[in-house]
Design a protein around this motif. Structure first.
Motif, PDB file in Angstrom:
ATOM      1  N   MET A   1       2.572  -4.486  39.692  1.00 28.54           N
ATOM      2  CA  MET A   1       2.859  -4.838  38.303  1.00 28.54           C
ATOM      3  C   MET A   1       4.363  -4.902  38.069  1.00 28.54           C
ATOM      4  SD  MET A   1       2.241  -2.075  35.282  1.00 28.54           S
ATOM      5  CE  MET A   1       3.782  -1.440  34.690  1.00 28.54           C
ATOM      6  N   THR A   2       4.831  -5.922  37.374  1.00 27.80           N
ATOM      7  CA  THR A   2       6.244  -5.947  36.994  1.00 27.80           C
ATOM      8  C   THR A   2       6.360  -5.544  35.530  1.00 27.80           C
ATOM      9  OG1 THR A   2       5.962  -8.233  37.667  1.00 27.80           O
ATOM     10  CG2 THR A   2       8.215  -7.357  37.722  1.00 27.80           C
ATOM     11  N   MET A   3       7.410  -4.776  35.268  1.00 25.29           N
ATOM     12  CA  MET A   3       7.681  -4.413  33.881  1.00 25.29           C
ATOM     13  C   MET A   3       8.955  -5.125  33.472  1.00 25.29           C
ATOM     14  SD  MET A   3       8.865  -0.763  32.378  1.00 25.29           S
ATOM     15  CE  MET A   3       7.375   0.197  32.514  1.00 25.29           C
ATOM     16  N   LYS A   4       8.870  -5.880  32.397  1.00 25.00           N
ATOM     17  CA  LYS A   4      10.073  -6.537  31.890  1.00 25.00           C
ATOM     18  C   LYS A   4      10.764  -5.584  30.927  1.00 25.00           C
ATOM     19  CE  LYS A   4       8.120 -10.794  31.494  1.00 25.00           C
ATOM     20  NZ  LYS A   4       7.620 -11.650  30.477  1.00 25.00           N
ATOM     21  N   LEU A   5      11.915  -5.092  31.368  1.00 25.70           N
ATOM     22  CA  LEU A   5      12.652  -4.141  30.545  1.00 25.70           C
ATOM     23  C   LEU A   5      13.844  -4.870  29.923  1.00 25.70           C
ATOM     24  CD1 LEU A   5      13.345  -1.236  29.618  1.00 25.70           C
ATOM     25  CD2 LEU A   5      14.615  -0.973  31.751  1.00 25.70           C
ATOM     26  N   LEU A   6      13.946  -4.767  28.622  1.00 22.22           N
ATOM     27  CA  LEU A   6      15.071  -5.389  27.940  1.00 22.22           C
ATOM     28  C   LEU A   6      15.931  -4.274  27.338  1.00 22.22           C
ATOM     29  CD1 LEU A   6      16.486  -7.957  26.933  1.00 22.22           C
ATOM     30  CD2 LEU A   6      14.972  -7.940  24.965  1.00 22.22           C
ATOM     31  N   ILE A   7      17.216  -4.278  27.658  1.00 19.45           N
ATOM     32  CA  ILE A   7      18.117  -3.257  27.116  1.00 19.45           C
ATOM     33  C   ILE A   7      19.120  -3.954  26.197  1.00 19.45           C
ATOM     34  CG2 ILE A   7      19.777  -1.434  27.655  1.00 19.45           C
ATOM     35  CD1 ILE A   7      18.466  -1.210  30.414  1.00 19.45           C
ATOM     36  N   ARG A  27       9.747   0.743  41.647  1.00 16.38           N
ATOM     37  CA  ARG A  27       9.426  -0.625  42.035  1.00 16.38           C
ATOM     38  C   ARG A  27       8.870  -1.413  40.863  1.00 16.38           C
ATOM     39  NH1 ARG A  27       6.098  -0.707  47.251  1.00 16.38           N
ATOM     40  NH2 ARG A  27       6.654   1.488  47.333  1.00 16.38           N
ATOM     41  N   GLY A  28       9.126  -2.714  40.847  1.00 11.36           N
ATOM     42  CA  GLY A  28       8.491  -3.587  39.870  1.00 11.36           C
ATOM     43  C   GLY A  28       9.215  -3.688  38.546  1.00 11.36           C
ATOM     44  N   LEU A  29      10.506  -3.423  38.566  1.00  8.73           N
ATOM     45  CA  LEU A  29      11.249  -3.466  37.317  1.00  8.73           C
ATOM     46  C   LEU A  29      12.107  -4.728  37.269  1.00  8.73           C
ATOM     47  CD1 LEU A  29      11.471  -1.597  34.915  1.00  8.73           C
ATOM     48  CD2 LEU A  29      13.331  -0.434  36.053  1.00  8.73           C
ATOM     49  N   ASP A  30      11.998  -5.470  36.186  1.00  4.03           N
ATOM     50  CA  ASP A  30      12.856  -6.631  36.007  1.00  4.03           C
ATOM     51  C   ASP A  30      13.666  -6.392  34.732  1.00  4.03           C
ATOM     52  OD1 ASP A  30      13.316  -9.634  36.838  1.00  4.03           O
ATOM     53  OD2 ASP A  30      13.121  -9.605  34.647  1.00  4.03           O
ATOM     54  N   ALA A 306       8.275   6.978  35.627  1.00  2.00           N
ATOM     55  CA  ALA A 306       6.963   7.603  35.672  1.00  2.00           C
ATOM     56  C   ALA A 306       5.878   6.613  35.239  1.00  2.00           C
ATOM     57  CB  ALA A 306       6.945   8.845  34.783  1.00  2.00           C
ATOM     58  N   LEU A 307       6.214   5.810  34.219  1.00  2.00           N
ATOM     59  CA  LEU A 307       5.228   4.822  33.775  1.00  2.00           C
ATOM     60  C   LEU A 307       4.923   3.835  34.893  1.00  2.00           C
ATOM     61  CD1 LEU A 307       6.402   3.962  30.153  1.00  2.00           C
ATOM     62  CD2 LEU A 307       4.377   5.246  30.852  1.00  2.00           C
ATOM     63  N   LEU A 308       5.977   3.414  35.587  1.00  2.00           N
ATOM     64  CA  LEU A 308       5.785   2.453  36.665  1.00  2.00           C
ATOM     65  C   LEU A 308       5.006   3.065  37.817  1.00  2.00           C
ATOM     66  CD1 LEU A 308       9.200   0.661  36.693  1.00  2.00           C
ATOM     67  CD2 LEU A 308       6.994  -0.485  36.673  1.00  2.00           C
ATOM     68  N   GLU A 309       5.317   4.324  38.077  1.00  2.00           N
ATOM     69  CA  GLU A 309       4.649   4.968  39.212  1.00  2.00           C
ATOM     70  C   GLU A 309       3.348   5.622  38.774  1.00  2.00           C
ATOM     71  OE1 GLU A 309       7.832   7.455  40.320  1.00  2.00           O
ATOM     72  OE2 GLU A 309       9.019   5.776  41.116  1.00  2.00           O
ATOM     73  N   ARG A 310       3.030   5.529  37.508  1.00  2.00           N
ATOM     74  CA  ARG A 310       1.818   6.094  36.933  1.00  2.00           C
ATOM     75  C   ARG A 310       1.683   7.576  37.219  1.00  2.00           C
ATOM     76  NH1 ARG A 310      -1.399   1.715  35.652  1.00  2.00           N
ATOM     77  NH2 ARG A 310      -0.502  -0.184  36.468  1.00  2.00           N
ATOM     78  N   LYS A 311       2.757   8.273  36.956  1.00  2.00           N
ATOM     79  CA  LYS A 311       2.699   9.726  37.108  1.00  2.00           C
ATOM     80  C   LYS A 311       2.417  10.337  35.744  1.00  2.00           C
ATOM     81  CE  LYS A 311       5.920  11.060  40.689  1.00  2.00           C
ATOM     82  NZ  LYS A 311       7.357  10.952  40.466  1.00  2.00           N
TER      83      LYS A 311
END
Ligand code: SRM
Ligand SMILES: Cc1cc2nc3c(=O)[nH]c(=O)nc-3n(C[C@H](O)[C@H](O)[C@H](O)COP(=O)(O)OP(=O)(O)OC[C@H]3O[C@@H](n4cnc5c(N)ncnc54)[C@H](O)[C@@H]3O)c2cc1C
Ligand code: SF4
Ligand code: FES
Lengths: 854, 116
Positions: A1-7, A27-30, A306-311
């Motif tokens: 899964m990719t997460m689109k992060l906007l800062i 992993r999976g961060l754009d 943690a969200l990305l790694e589902r912890k």
């Protein structure tokens, strides 16, 4: 899964989030970053250095290549205009639409500009970004009088900047005292006096009614009490307001006085949107300091990973508020405020100490039972800040007589220090970078046994630097506990540092190496301690370095008063003070070089170097040079080398002072002064700085009022800009300050430590140096000046002594039993001069050298 | 001073007073250049003068001292240490030099053949 992060926002905190994510590498961060400013993140905390020592590039927080990795998109000069939470997308001012899965607001604050009529006139500024500073600088260049509206922390920093720009500077404060938030009344008035002494006019209890056209100046500020002030420029620094406009527009919930509501994970009420840094509102307040913002950034980085790694989110770090204690240097004045500085806690008791002469004020606030520290104020000298803060944060029990924590110790005994051993492993030592006592301890155990190593391993001490004294204490304590010697011994023969040896020489009036090693060392000595002691003796007594007792201590260069070259020949550098030389002088140098067949070159130090002289030629060469009026250039010594000059007001159309004249005077005053390392000066005739004075150990730049003095610059391996020590000095004051500065360096530096490295290691930094040199905090000024005067009075050209003293002269001979030259020295021609032959050339076609030994 | 070959094959190179205590000088003999060091008042040592690290004849101009109890001279060019008794180069043993026999007789310094 990719997460689109906007800062949104690439300020200090937004960038810390990127770094923290980069460290975790989930992993999976754009990531897309919207940065309103035209440049990526820079160090706002040190913004003011932009006016003194640092360029925009120096301030940058972006490591090379940082934004060049895949999955990271930086959009400079792009402002977010609108958030559509329902469709999870953001529209920029240019109309572009960017979708997100998670959004982080890191928009910081904006300066508050009081609603005074006329506040938008040209020549009105705020102080927040590099662009603001560029605008202030440009306008300042055309102005004479400037005013800062606001006498808080930032206002005073801003006033310093205006003063450094050469403006007559005023501060207008609405409250009845300066820094009303941090300090109490007495502290405020002490601060006021110190700041006024620096030439800034302070107006407290003034409210500005309107800004209108001035008479001779651009603006006139009219005050409520009927008075007015005429100025050319105005900088507003009356507090900050969180930039929460995007959050308001999309109804995220904001605090009463602004700031975006967040929970312990820095989530807003919409869990897909976070807010961090100065724009966030947590626990009923916003945080106008960088350290809490960095904490928030780390919290969010952990949460997103943690969200990305589902912890499970249970073990995640949470933001838990922050201590707002601060320590600053305002216009060279230390100011610190810790915890409950006003003693607002019920039952709180306080201790106060004030010293009118040195303008120091200190206050401790302790609990009713006297056992715990609640807060404090330090003005003029904040050296106890680290200790007090640790006591507060770790709730360490106070000693029986807590007042001794702030009282000066008359007998020179150490103050009751916070036993660093008492600190828990979890105690936070560096708040900027969240480094704990335990982490420092681990780093020491892993081999970081110097401050430099500790800094690079843990990042502690690399932001505001305020914790460095404490880190040093912690490091030494851990080293001791580990049985590691905290060792600054010079070498195996002396269990002392160079500074301690200097002290011994001075106190016990030691004049010879033999005496010193017999009393305080062991063995014969070596190539480390001998030259070091020789240098100390020379700085202190200034006896001829080649006299019998000292000769065998000198490194080859000093022993033969010339620099040894790769082939064993020597170079000859006559002094040309300030780089000035007459045509006759040049011809004399040329004639000597020609006669002895020397290779001739202009040096980087504005003089002429002649290479390829053999030992037995040196006295002959020097006799001829001295006859033409030249002296030793000390190119061989750890001594004053050159004073580089620019041509200055005599010829140059821009020059405002006679830089050549001053350079020559300085060079003649300090020539031959032996020091822990070589010393170089520069004098420029105006701010264009053609003499590169800011790259020198001592740099002097002319102003229309006198001379600005810079110190501790360096070219060489690790260039460092010099720092401004004092401004607009007349020549006698300038010389007194340089005397003090040099002697203080000579006394306290390590072996082979240039002033730049010495300064970087000087506890208390530039302000301490100013205290010693300008304010005579150690009460040493007269002694330092007298010692320098002794050296000046006893100067003699070493080459003159060497050639006239038969014992010394006899040593200038390659063979003890023959007048033959060294047959291993061979030259070949190149570009019309000589150069040393290579090994191969020596084998193939030896060329006999010309021998002039009449 | 003229070189004087003594009966035992030793060469008289100079007088003790020609060397400043704790410094060196260089002597020219048929075989080349030899560095002679005076340690304290009356100890003398001799090494090749040629520094193989630097390819220059400079060892006589180095500083004398001790390193870990060994009596050494530090080359003036790149500061490698040479054991005065053996000629061993502490930092680069492959660049060691020869030590020579040397003795003091009637305030004169006599140089013999290289050791071993
Ligand atoms: C001759 C000269 C180069 C030239 O042809 O221009 C030179 C030559 C040497 N430099 Fe330099 N430096 C020369 C100007 C400079 C400058 C430029 C300047 O002074 O404006 C610098 C940078 C400025 C500075 O020092 O901050 C410079 C930074 C160094 C350094 C690095 C120092 C540092 O703090 O990093 C060394 C190494 C050292 O001192 O440990 C060095 C060391 C040396 C030595 C002594 C190396 C050595 O041990 O043999 C060279 C001796 C040559 C000789 O026999 O004279 N030289 N050297 C220049 C002599 C200037 C003079 O008139 O006295
Ligand atoms: C002169 C000065 C001295 C200081 N000294 C200290 C000190 O000694 N110690 C200390 O702890 N703190 C100090 N501070 C405060 C410190 O700089 C701030 O706490 C810190 O910068 C906050 O970081 P931030 O990322 O929250 O905000 P900022 O660094 O202000 O970054 C916010 C960024 O977001 C951008 N932005 C805002 N809105 C948008 C939008 N809609 N679209 C795109 N981009 C946007 C802004 O342009 C800005 O670049 C000082 C500040 C100043 C100005
Ligand atoms: S830069 Fe290096 S090579 Fe050039 S003069 Fe300086 S020390 Fe020598
Ligand atoms: S506390 Fe600021 S650098 Fe450590």
């Amino acid at each position: 899964m990719t997460m689109k992060l906007l800062i949104i926002g690439n300020g200090m905190v937004g960038h810390k989030l990127l770094e923290a994510l980069q460290e975790r590498q989930p992993r999976g961060l754009d990531i897309t970053v919207l940065c309103e400013e035209s440049r990526p993140a820079y160090d706002r905390v040190h913004l003011s250095d932009f006016f003194s020592t640092k360029s925009a590039a120096d301030l940058s927080l972006v490591t090379p290549g940082f934004f060049e990795r895949p999955g990271l998109h930086l959009r400079l000069a792009t402002q977010a205009a609108h958030i559509d939470r329902q469709h999870k997308r953001v529209t920029t001012v240019a109309g572009e639409v960017i979708a997100y899965d998670k959004l982080v607001l890191a928009t910081g604050s904006k300066p508050f500009v009081p609603p005074i009529p006329g506040n938008e006139r040209p020549g009105c500024f705020v102080y927040r970004t590099i662009d603001d500073l560029l605008a202030i600088q440009a306008w300042g260049a055309r102005s004479k009088v400037g005013v800062v509206v606001g006498g808080g922390l930032l206002g005073l920093e801003c006033a310093k900047a205006l003063r450094d720009l050469g403006l007559e500077t005023h501060v207008v404060e609405f409250a009845p005292r300066l820094m009303a938030v941090q300090v109490d009344d007495i502290g405020g008035s002490m601060l006021r006096r110190r700041i006024e002494a620096l030439g800034v006019t302070v107006h407290t209890g003034k409210s500005t009614k309107a800004i209108v056209d001035g008479h001779a100046t651009c603006h006139r500020m009219s005050f409520a009490d009927g008075s007015h002030l005429d100025v050319d420029m105005i900088v507003f620094s009356a507090g900050i307001r969180p930039r929460d406009e995007l959050a308001r527009q999309c109804e995220l919930g904001v605090g009463e006085r602004g700031g975006i509501h967040v929970d312990n994970y820095c989530r807003t009420r919409d869990w897909d949107v976070y807010a961090i840094g100065e724009c966030a509102y947590w626990g009923g307040k916003t945080f106008g300091l960088v350290a809490p913002g960095y904490d928030m950034a780390r919290v969010v980085a952990a949460h997103l990973s943690a969200l990305l790694e589902r912890k499970a989110a249970l073990q995640l770090p949470e933001f838990a508020g922050a201590d707002m204690s601060t320590k600053l240097k305002l216009m060279g004045v230390d100011v610190a405020s810790i915890g409950d500085a006003h003693g607002a806690t019920p039952g709180a008791r306080s201790y106060q100490f004030s010293d009118e002469r040195r303008q120091i004020y200190k206050k401790l606030v302790v609990s009713e039972d006297g056992k715990h520290l609640l807060g404090g104020v330090l003005i003029g000298d904040a050296s106890e800040y680290g200790t007090l803060l640790q006591m507060l944060l770790n709730d360490i029990e106070l000693p029986d007589e807590p007042e001794f924590l702030i009282l000066p110790s008359a007998d020179g005994k150490a103050k009751p220090s916070l036993g660093v051993d008492a600190l828990q492993a979890s105690a936070q030592i560096c708040s900027c970078n969240n480094v704990s006592n335990g982490q420092l301890c681990d780093a020491v155990a892993a081999g970081a046994t110097s401050i430099g190593a500790l800094k690079s391993m843990t990042k502690a001490g690399t932001t505001c630097g305020g914790c460095v004294p404490l880190i040093t204490q912690v490091m030494k304590a851990h080293m001791k506990r580990q049985g590691l010697a905290v060792n600054n011994h010079l070498c195996e023969h002396f269990a002392y540092s160079r500074q301690e040896l200097y002290h011994l020489v001075s106190v016990e009036r030691v004049r010879h190496f033999e005496e010193l090693i017999a009393r305080h060392g062991k063995g014969l000595g070596c190539d480390i301690c001998k030259p070091t002691v020789a240098s100390i003796l020379a700085s202190h007594w200034n006896e001829f370095v080649l006299q019998k007792e000292h000769a065998s201590l000198q490194d080859s260069n000093d022993y033969f008063l010339a620099n040894i070259q790769k082939d064993g020949t020597y170079s000859v550098v006559p002094r040309m003070a300030g780089g000035e030389v007459t045509p006759d002088g040049l011809m004399a140098v040329g004639a000597v070089a020609k006669k002895y067949g020397l290779y001739t070159k202009i040096t980087g130090g504005q003089r002429v170097d002649m290479f390829g002289a053999r030992l037995e030629q040196l006295p002959l060469i020097w006799e001829e040079l001295m006859a033409a009026g030249f002296e030793s250039g000390h190119a061989y010594g750890k001594a004053v080398r050159t004073v580089k000059s620019c041509v200055g007001s005599t010829w140059c159309r821009y020059g405002v002072q006679d830089s050549v004249g001053l350079a020559i005077d300085l060079e003649n005053r300090y020539k031959g002064l032996r020091a822990p390392h070589k010393l170089k000066f520069g004098v420029s005739g105006c701010t264009r700085e053609c003499a590169e004075a800011q790259g020198k150990d001592v740099g002097v730049i002319a102003t229309d009022k006198g001379w600005n003095l810079y110190v501790c610059g360096n070219g060489g391996m690790k260039p460092r800009h010099a720092e401004l020590l004092a401004v607009d000095l007349d020549a006698p004051t300038l010389i007194r300050y340089i005397d003090r500065f040099l002697m203080f360096y000579i006394r306290t530096a390590d072996r082979l430590q240039r002033t730049s490295v010495w300064r970087d290691n000087l506890e208390g930094g530039l302000d301490y140096l100013k205290d010693v040199v300008i304010h005579d905090r150690l009460g040493l000024a007269a002694e330092l000046e007298a010692q320098m005067q002794h050296v000046v009075n006893t100067y003699e050209c070493e080459w003159k002594k060497a050639v006239t003293d038969p014992h010394t002269r006899k040593r200038f001979q390659h063979f003890v039993n023959s007048h033959a030259p060294d047959s291993n020295v061979m030259f070949v021609p190149e570009r019309g001069q000589i150069r040393p032959a290579t090994l191969d050339e020596k084998r193939v076609r030896p060329i006999p050298i010309r021998v002039t030994t009449e | 001073m003229e070189d004087t070959v003594t009966a035992q094959g030793w060469i008289l190179v100079c007088e003790l007073k020609d060397i400043v205590p704790n410094t060196g000088v260089c002597a020219l003999i048929d075989e080349g250049q030899v560095a002679i060091f005076r340690v304290g008042e009356r100890e003398v040592y001799a090494l090749d003068n040629y520094d193989p690290n630097a390819n220059a004849s400079v060892l006589s101009r180095g500083l004398i001292g001790t390193v870990g109890g060994r009596l050494v001279v530090a080359s003036p060019l790149y500061k490698q240490h040479f054991d005065l008794r053996t000629g061993e180069c502490l930092q680069a043993p492959e660049h060691s030099v020869r030590a020579w026999q040397v003795k003091l007789q009637d305030e004169c310094i006599l140089l013999g053949p290289p050791l071993q």
